[in-house]
Design a protein around this motif. Structure first.
Motif, PDB file in Angstrom:
ATOM      1  N   PHE A 178      15.030 -15.251  11.083  1.00 35.59           N
ATOM      2  CA  PHE A 178      13.834 -14.625  10.507  1.00 35.59           C
ATOM      3  C   PHE A 178      13.134 -13.737  11.535  1.00 35.59           C
ATOM      4  N   LYS A 179      13.157 -14.128  12.794  1.00 35.23           N
ATOM      5  CA  LYS A 179      12.536 -13.303  13.831  1.00 35.23           C
ATOM      6  C   LYS A 179      13.216 -11.935  13.866  1.00 35.23           C
ATOM      7  N   GLU A 180      14.523 -11.930  13.766  1.00 39.10           N
ATOM      8  CA  GLU A 180      15.264 -10.669  13.744  1.00 39.10           C
ATOM      9  C   GLU A 180      14.942  -9.877  12.477  1.00 39.10           C
ATOM     10  N   GLY A 181      14.822 -10.585  11.348  1.00 41.21           N
ATOM     11  CA  GLY A 181      14.500  -9.917  10.089  1.00 41.21           C
ATOM     12  C   GLY A 181      13.102  -9.318  10.097  1.00 41.21           C
ATOM     13  N   ILE A 182      12.133 -10.030  10.655  1.00 41.96           N
ATOM     14  CA  ILE A 182      10.764  -9.521  10.735  1.00 41.96           C
ATOM     15  C   ILE A 182      10.711  -8.295  11.639  1.00 41.96           C
ATOM     16  N   ASP A 235      12.378 -10.388  -2.094  1.00 43.70           N
ATOM     17  CA  ASP A 235      12.394  -9.082  -2.761  1.00 43.70           C
ATOM     18  C   ASP A 235      11.050  -8.732  -3.397  1.00 43.70           C
ATOM     19  N   SER A 236       9.972  -9.383  -2.953  1.00 43.06           N
ATOM     20  CA  SER A 236       8.623  -9.043  -3.383  1.00 43.06           C
ATOM     21  C   SER A 236       7.653  -9.496  -2.303  1.00 43.06           C
ATOM     22  N   LYS A 237       6.421  -8.973  -2.388  1.00 45.39           N
ATOM     23  CA  LYS A 237       5.426  -9.340  -1.380  1.00 45.39           C
ATOM     24  C   LYS A 237       5.211 -10.851  -1.331  1.00 45.39           C
ATOM     25  N   GLY A 238       4.996 -11.455  -2.493  1.00 39.88           N
ATOM     26  CA  GLY A 238       4.741 -12.893  -2.543  1.00 39.88           C
ATOM     27  C   GLY A 238       5.895 -13.715  -2.002  1.00 39.88           C
ATOM     28  N   ALA A 239       7.112 -13.330  -2.376  1.00 40.44           N
ATOM     29  CA  ALA A 239       8.289 -14.071  -1.910  1.00 40.44           C
ATOM     30  C   ALA A 239       8.447 -13.938  -0.399  1.00 40.44           C
ATOM     31  N   ARG A 240       8.217 -12.733   0.122  1.00 38.15           N
ATOM     32  CA  ARG A 240       8.368 -12.537   1.568  1.00 38.15           C
ATOM     33  C   ARG A 240       7.343 -13.361   2.345  1.00 38.15           C
ATOM     34  N   ILE A 241       6.084 -13.305   1.908  1.00 37.89           N
ATOM     35  CA  ILE A 241       5.054 -14.064   2.625  1.00 37.89           C
ATOM     36  C   ILE A 241       5.379 -15.545   2.587  1.00 37.89           C
ATOM     37  N   TYR A 246      17.309  -7.185   4.486  1.00 34.25           N
ATOM     38  CA  TYR A 246      15.970  -7.759   4.668  1.00 34.25           C
ATOM     39  C   TYR A 246      15.447  -8.334   3.363  1.00 34.25           C
ATOM     40  N   ARG A 247      15.761  -7.700   2.250  1.00 32.68           N
ATOM     41  CA  ARG A 247      15.322  -8.215   0.955  1.00 32.68           C
ATOM     42  C   ARG A 247      16.015  -9.537   0.641  1.00 32.68           C
ATOM     43  N   ASP A 256       0.823  -1.206   0.000  1.00 33.87           N
ATOM     44  CA  ASP A 256       0.000   0.000   0.000  1.00 33.87           C
ATOM     45  C   ASP A 256       0.861   1.261   0.000  1.00 33.87           C
ATOM     46  N   GLY A 257       2.000   1.208   0.720  1.00 32.66           N
ATOM     47  CA  GLY A 257       2.909   2.347   0.721  1.00 32.66           C
ATOM     48  C   GLY A 257       3.489   2.608  -0.668  1.00 32.66           C
ATOM     49  N   ILE A 258       3.773   1.536  -1.404  1.00 36.19           N
ATOM     50  CA  ILE A 258       4.267   1.673  -2.773  1.00 36.19           C
ATOM     51  C   ILE A 258       3.172   2.247  -3.665  1.00 36.19           C
ATOM     52  N   THR A 259       1.933   1.749  -3.499  1.00 38.91           N
ATOM     53  CA  THR A 259       0.810   2.264  -4.279  1.00 38.91           C
ATOM     54  C   THR A 259       0.604   3.752  -4.028  1.00 38.91           C
ATOM     55  N   ALA A 260       0.798   4.183  -2.787  1.00 39.13           N
ATOM     56  CA  ALA A 260       0.615   5.591  -2.423  1.00 39.13           C
ATOM     57  C   ALA A 260       1.789   6.471  -2.848  1.00 39.13           C
ATOM     58  N   GLY A 261       2.858   5.866  -3.345  1.00 40.86           N
ATOM     59  CA  GLY A 261       4.021   6.631  -3.766  1.00 40.86           C
ATOM     60  C   GLY A 261       4.926   7.049  -2.624  1.00 40.86           C
ATOM     61  N   LEU A 262       4.757   6.432  -1.453  1.00 36.74           N
ATOM     62  CA  LEU A 262       5.565   6.796  -0.299  1.00 36.74           C
ATOM     63  C   LEU A 262       6.761   5.876  -0.104  1.00 36.74           C
ATOM     64  N   LEU A 263       6.759   4.748  -0.792  1.00 35.96           N
ATOM     65  CA  LEU A 263       7.845   3.777  -0.704  1.00 35.96           C
ATOM     66  C   LEU A 263       8.150   3.219  -2.073  1.00 35.96           C
ATOM     67  N   LYS A 264       9.348   2.689  -2.225  1.00 35.50           N
ATOM     68  CA  LYS A 264       9.704   1.855  -3.364  1.00 35.50           C
ATOM     69  C   LYS A 264      10.263   0.553  -2.812  1.00 35.50           C
ATOM     70  N   GLU A 265      10.092  -0.505  -3.542  1.00 39.70           N
ATOM     71  CA  GLU A 265      10.624  -1.795  -3.091  1.00 39.70           C
ATOM     72  C   GLU A 265      12.110  -1.686  -2.789  1.00 39.70           C
ATOM     73  N   GLU A 266      12.818  -0.873  -3.586  1.00 34.07           N
ATOM     74  CA  GLU A 266      14.259  -0.745  -3.415  1.00 34.07           C
ATOM     75  C   GLU A 266      14.642   0.020  -2.148  1.00 34.07           C
ATOM     76  N   ASP A 267      13.663   0.677  -1.505  1.00 38.80           N
ATOM     77  CA  ASP A 267      13.946   1.395  -0.267  1.00 38.80           C
ATOM     78  C   ASP A 267      14.184   0.439   0.899  1.00 38.80           C
ATOM     79  N   ILE A 268      13.670  -0.774   0.796  1.00 36.53           N
ATOM     80  CA  ILE A 268      13.834  -1.747   1.870  1.00 36.53           C
ATOM     81  C   ILE A 268      15.303  -2.147   1.942  1.00 36.53           C
ATOM     82  N   PRO A 269      15.899  -2.095   3.111  1.00 34.58           N
ATOM     83  CA  PRO A 269      17.320  -2.438   3.228  1.00 34.58           C
ATOM     84  C   PRO A 269      17.644  -3.803   2.619  1.00 34.58           C
ATOM     85  N   ASP A 270      18.784  -3.870   1.935  1.00 33.65           N
ATOM     86  CA  ASP A 270      19.172  -5.089   1.216  1.00 33.65           C
ATOM     87  C   ASP A 270      19.206  -6.319   2.121  1.00 33.65           C
TER      88      ASP A 270
END
Length: 339
Positions: free
Chosen positions: A247-251, A218-224, A212-213, A196-210
């Motif tokens: 993963f607990k630390e990453g989440i 590196d995508s919603k589906g892959a993360r879930i 964690y990606r 939703d943040g990406i849709t609103a223009g407030l985030l880009k996927e690339e903004d997420i620290p490497d």
């Protein structure tokens, strides 16, 4: 269906659970309900709880309550209802993989946010300040125990109510199914809020620290998928439900990233300030004795037992965004006279 067939049906269901569910799963035959009810011919108690929740007024109101973005113009932002459905889907996937009770898991997931306020967590923070104490998980329990069904509540089983109350990250659910919902809630909101943040223009996927990606995806589906699989692999046939330490630390890290880069940015906080003022003015208006008769009858009755502050808190918490805005307009904006 005659009585003997009904008994045999339930016996077969319980036997299937004994055979196929994990030794750590909550069994339907052990469900405890405060007010006993006649057994269903074809549903377990946890199935009945799920159905009671999904047919409730509070559940339907979730479709008009904000997740993060207040009153979005677009059609693709999450609401509290779509968030709830995503939590339920993730939770059922984990429960099935761990051979836990899916019906109990689904009931907890569908009921976990019934007590959420209008305007998302902004509304929750405002009501907490105004009332002296408000937490949406506690309000969700109050909804199913008291406020729903015209004051009779839904008479849910103990483990469903426990899971609803303890679904937050600091909670300690008694059942593994409750723990599944707690982690599924975090998985859902982290990933759909990023989208939703990406849709609103407030985030880009690339903004997420490497880091964690690379770890989480590196995508919603892959993360879930990766988060769900990690929990399953780390928890299978154990008396616990938890991601691996990595993963607990990453989440936790990506969740903090969201707080720093989305939840409290100016574009979001501007609307929060407006909703804060709106809720405060509605609260002040309805706690004024001069306006007591304008409260709906049901909430006036609550005030006689629990006090006016609690009654108004219940009333405002039950509102959808649109209802709150219409009520504010009715009370505080001048009316244009028509011929």
């Amino acid at each position: 269906m005659n009585r003997s067939t009904h008994i045999e049906f339930n016996k077969s269901r319980y036997e299937l659970e004994d055979k196929y569910l994990s030794r750590y799963a909550a069994k339907s035959r052990d469900a405890v309900r405060f007010e006993p009810v006649k057994a269903s011919e074809i549903r377990t108690d946890y199935q009945r709880d799920r159905d009671r929740i999904i047919h409730s007024k509070s559940f339907r109101r979730l479709k008009h309550k904000t997740q993060v973005f207040l009153s979005p113009e677009g059609d693709h932002y999450r609401t509290r209802l779509t968030h709830t459905l995503e939590v339920a889907q993730i939770a059922r996937t984990i429960a099935r993989a761990l051979r836990l009770n899916e019906d109990l898991t689904e009931a907890i997931a569908l009921g976990h946010d019934l007590g959420h306020t209008p305007f998302g967590h902004a509304g929750e923070r405002t009501l907490d300040k105004l009332s002296g104490h408000f937490a949406h998980n506690e309000q969700s329990l109050r909804v199913v125990e008291l406020l729903e069904n015209d004051g009779e509540g839904l008479n849910l089983t103990d483990l469903v109510k426990d899971g609803i109350l303890n679904h937050c990250s600091k909670g300690t659910p008694k059942s593994l199914e409750g723990k599944v919902v707690s982690w599924s809630d975090r998985i859902a909101y982290i990933n759909h809020d990023i989208e939703d943040g990406i849709t609103a223009g407030l985030l880009k996927e690339e903004d997420i620290p490497d880091k964690y990606r690379k770890l989480l995806g590196d995508s919603k589906g892959a993360r879930i998928n990766n988060m769900v699989c990690d929990i399953v692999y780390n928890s299978f046939d154990k008396d616990c439900v938890s991601p691996s330490d990595e993963f607990k630390e990453g989440i936790a890290g990506i969740r903090q990233f969201m707080f720093d880069n989305l939840y409290f940015v100016d574009a979001v906080m501007g609307n929060e300030a407006r909703s804060d003022r709106m809720i405060k003015m509605l609260f002040d208006y309805h706690t004024d004795k001069a306006n007591f008769d304008e409260l709906p009858v049901f909430f006036r009755q609550i005030s006689e037992r629990d006090g006016i502050v609690q009654a108004v808190t219940d009333y405002i918490a039950s509102m959808t965004d649109t209802y709150a805005m219409r009520l504010f307009e009715k009370i505080y904006l001048p009316t244009i006279w028509k011929d």
